[in-house]
Design a protein around this motif. Structure first.
Motif, short mmCIF file in Angstrom:
data_model
loop_
_atom_site.label_atom_id
_atom_site.label_comp_id
_atom_site.label_asym_id
_atom_site.label_seq_id
_atom_site.Cartn_x
_atom_site.Cartn_y
_atom_site.Cartn_z
N ALA A 34 63.67 -16.19 -66.66
CA ALA A 34 62.35 -16.80 -66.64
C ALA A 34 62.04 -17.40 -65.27
O ALA A 34 60.90 -17.28 -64.77
N PHE A 35 63.04 -18.03 -64.65
CA PHE A 35 62.82 -18.62 -63.33
C PHE A 35 62.47 -17.55 -62.30
O PHE A 35 61.55 -17.73 -61.48
N LEU A 36 63.21 -16.44 -62.29
CA LEU A 36 62.96 -15.41 -61.29
C LEU A 36 61.58 -14.79 -61.46
O LEU A 36 60.90 -14.46 -60.47
N LEU A 37 61.13 -14.62 -62.70
CA LEU A 37 59.77 -14.13 -62.93
C LEU A 37 58.74 -15.13 -62.41
O LEU A 37 57.74 -14.75 -61.78
N MET A 38 58.98 -16.40 -62.66
CA MET A 38 58.06 -17.44 -62.20
C MET A 38 58.05 -17.52 -60.68
O MET A 38 56.98 -17.65 -60.05
N ALA A 41 55.98 -14.67 -59.28
CA ALA A 41 54.55 -14.91 -59.44
C ALA A 41 54.06 -15.94 -58.42
O ALA A 41 52.97 -15.79 -57.85
N ALA A 42 54.86 -16.99 -58.19
CA ALA A 42 54.48 -17.99 -57.20
C ALA A 42 54.43 -17.37 -55.80
O ALA A 42 53.49 -17.64 -55.03
N SER A 43 55.42 -16.53 -55.48
CA SER A 43 55.44 -15.88 -54.18
C SER A 43 54.21 -15.00 -53.97
O SER A 43 53.64 -14.97 -52.87
N ASP A 44 53.80 -14.32 -55.03
CA ASP A 44 52.60 -13.49 -54.94
C ASP A 44 51.36 -14.32 -54.64
O ASP A 44 50.38 -13.81 -54.08
N ASP A 45 51.42 -15.60 -55.00
CA ASP A 45 50.30 -16.51 -54.73
C ASP A 45 50.51 -17.32 -53.45
O ASP A 45 49.78 -18.28 -53.17
N THR A 148 51.28 -28.29 -57.56
CA THR A 148 49.96 -27.92 -58.09
C THR A 148 50.03 -26.57 -58.79
O THR A 148 49.45 -26.38 -59.86
N TRP A 149 50.75 -25.63 -58.18
CA TRP A 149 50.89 -24.31 -58.79
C TRP A 149 51.65 -24.42 -60.13
O TRP A 149 51.26 -23.78 -61.12
N LEU A 150 52.70 -25.18 -60.15
CA LEU A 150 53.50 -25.33 -61.37
C LEU A 150 52.71 -25.97 -62.49
O LEU A 150 52.90 -25.64 -63.67
N GLN A 151 51.84 -26.91 -62.16
CA GLN A 151 50.99 -27.51 -63.18
C GLN A 151 50.22 -26.46 -63.95
O GLN A 151 50.05 -26.56 -65.17
N GLN A 152 49.77 -25.46 -63.23
CA GLN A 152 48.94 -24.42 -63.84
C GLN A 152 49.74 -23.30 -64.50
O GLN A 152 49.28 -22.68 -65.45
N HIS A 153 50.95 -23.04 -64.02
CA HIS A 153 51.63 -21.80 -64.41
C HIS A 153 53.01 -21.96 -65.06
O HIS A 153 53.48 -21.01 -65.71
N ALA A 154 53.68 -23.10 -64.88
CA ALA A 154 55.05 -23.22 -65.38
C ALA A 154 55.15 -22.96 -66.88
O ALA A 154 56.10 -22.30 -67.34
N ALA A 155 54.22 -23.47 -67.66
CA ALA A 155 54.27 -23.30 -69.12
C ALA A 155 54.19 -21.83 -69.52
O ALA A 155 54.74 -21.44 -70.56
N SER A 156 53.53 -21.01 -68.72
CA SER A 156 53.43 -19.58 -69.04
C SER A 156 54.78 -18.88 -68.99
O SER A 156 54.95 -17.80 -69.57
#
Length: 241
Positions: A34-38, A41-45, A148-156
């Motif tokens: 799950a961490f590597l997928l996250m 996704a963060a790197s892509d942003d 800020t990014w984690l606030q929006q995406h970590a739960a996904s």
């Protein structure tokens, strides 16, 4: 389900390293996925993400605890103000330590489900050192964009912030992420009885303040272990403070 030794940090059978990352970092295999997928996704942003600390065993947590209790590491109030250990009773020392560091045997880092995350880029050249303090994750801080990014995406990706805000127990930790599907069952199985058995077996000289800790164990579990912030839905804004 984790065994009693795994729950209390006395075993490493449930955690593993991840190829390409430091062999000092260990998590459960599902959490790594799950961490590597996250992270991808963060790197892509345009966001860089790294782990500062993952699994910690009982002895490592005990070393941190003893150094703080014995005045070899600083103690802080819930507002981050440095405390004078000479002016604190043993009970006050325990409360001060628990505000920022978990009791050995009760750390979420024992489970291989939790880790501390940061943006490595501002620290890459050695001009500044990561401290894992709230200011680093607030507006203008080196890890604010990541936060800020984690606030929006970590739960996904199945993660939440167990210490999203101070509730009278553990201080707010905007760097601490937990994988809910595996962490919640671990928390439910970490009983006062198991903690008592684990700590009672430790020699008095190996765990500072042991006698008082055992006396206060039900209260410690209620206020510093069970009292976490519940996970929110993906995209929910989280307030730290």
């Amino acid at each position: 389900m984790l065994t009693p030794n795994q729950l209390t940090g006395r075993s490493t059978a449930h955690v593993t390293t991840s190829p390409g990352l430091s062999d000092k970092l260990r998590l459960q295999e599902t959490v790594w996925g799950a961490f590597l997928l996250m992270r991808k996704a963060a790197s892509d942003d345009g966001i860089d993400m790294a782990i500062a600390s993952a699994f910690r065993d009982f002895d490592r947590q005990r070393l941190i605890w003893n150094k703080k209790f014995n005045g070899e590491l600083p103690l802080y109030s819930d507002r981050g103000e440095r405390l004078d250990p000479q002016q604190l009773s043993a009970a006050q020392k325990i409360q001060a330590i628990l505000t920022w560091s978990a009791l050995p045997g009760a750390s979420r880092h024992h489970w291989g489900t939790d880790f501390d995350v940061y943006d490595p880029r501002p620290f890459a050249h050695g001009s500044r050192r990561l401290e894992l303090i709230a200011d680093e994750y607030q507006d203008g801080g080196p890890c604010f964009d990541l936060y800020t990014w984690l606030q929006q995406h970590a739960a996904s990706y199945g993660f939440f912030f167990p210490y999203a805000r101070y509730q009278g127990g553990v201080a707010a930790e905007p760097w601490h992420l937990s994988y809910i599907d595996l962490a919640q069952p671990a928390l439910e199985h970490l009983s006062v009885d198991l903690l008592y058995q684990t700590l009672a077996a430790i020699d008095e000289q190996e765990l500072a303040g042991k006698e008082l800790i055992l006396e206060q164990l039900p209260e410690i579990k209620r206020n510093y272990i069970d009292a976490i912030c519940p996970p929110g839905p993906p995209g929910e804004t989280i307030w730290f403070g």
